[in-house]
Design an enzyme around this catalytic site. Sequence first.
Site, PDB file in Angstrom:
ATOM      1  N   CYS A  62       1.311  -1.143  -0.386  1.00  0.00           N
ATOM      2  CA  CYS A  62       0.117  -0.261  -0.096  1.00  0.00           C
ATOM      3  C   CYS A  62       1.533   1.105  -0.223  1.00  0.00           C
ATOM      4  O   CYS A  62       1.781   1.181   0.305  1.00  0.00           O
ATOM      5  CB  CYS A  62      -0.816   0.227   1.480  1.00  0.00           C
ATOM      6  SG  CYS A  62      -1.545  -1.173   1.328  1.00  0.00           S
ATOM      7  N   GLU A  64       1.122   3.872   2.055  1.00  0.00           N
ATOM      8  CA  GLU A  64       0.784   3.860   3.275  1.00  0.00           C
ATOM      9  C   GLU A  64       2.095   3.095   4.164  1.00  0.00           C
ATOM     10  O   GLU A  64       2.585   3.060   4.423  1.00  0.00           O
ATOM     11  CB  GLU A  64       0.333   3.555   4.316  1.00  0.00           C
ATOM     12  CG  GLU A  64      -1.510   4.643   4.581  1.00  0.00           C
ATOM     13  CD  GLU A  64      -1.891   3.953   3.036  1.00  0.00           C
ATOM     14  OE1 GLU A  64      -3.232   4.602   2.725  1.00  0.00           O
ATOM     15  OE2 GLU A  64      -1.976   3.413   2.281  1.00  0.00           O
ATOM     16  N   CYS A  98      -3.713   0.415   7.020  1.00  0.00           N
ATOM     17  CA  CYS A  98      -2.864   1.221   6.552  1.00  0.00           C
ATOM     18  C   CYS A  98      -3.387   1.865   7.784  1.00  0.00           C
ATOM     19  O   CYS A  98      -2.581   3.148   8.617  1.00  0.00           O
ATOM     20  CB  CYS A  98      -3.172   1.577   5.377  1.00  0.00           C
ATOM     21  SG  CYS A  98      -2.646   0.520   4.599  1.00  0.00           S
TER      22      CYS A  98
END
Length: 140
Positions: A62, A64, A98
């Site tokens: 991701c 993040e 996240c």
Amino acid sequence: MNAVTPAPEIDWDVLQDAARKAMSHAYVPYSRYPVGAAALTDDGRIVSGCNIENASYGLTLCAECSMISQLNMTGGGRLVAFTCVDGEGEILMPCGRCRQLLYEFRAPGMKLLTVSGIRTMDEVLPDAFGPQHLEGQAGK
């Protein structure tokens, strides 16, 4: 007596621009859904990241995740403010995984620019599990 360092001022436009720039580097040949993330650190730096896909979807990173990697590679610190955007540059809410990652690296009072406006980390992940729950657990 230790002086308390004031938190850096949050310029949400600059953070969104950093997230959009990061998003432009996303590697998304499978979903075609680029995401960019950016955060302000407690020492005033901006860190950013983008999603990086893999043919084995479970190995996809991701935005993040790559942002937190940059945080650690550039001196560490704690996140004061965060935002992420989609391929159109529109604000996204981080997924649950996240949110947990952001919680781990947050500064007290961390703020997120979300689809519902500016929220605190405690508002987007109430009653979170974190490092404080593991203190004293090593070796048990």
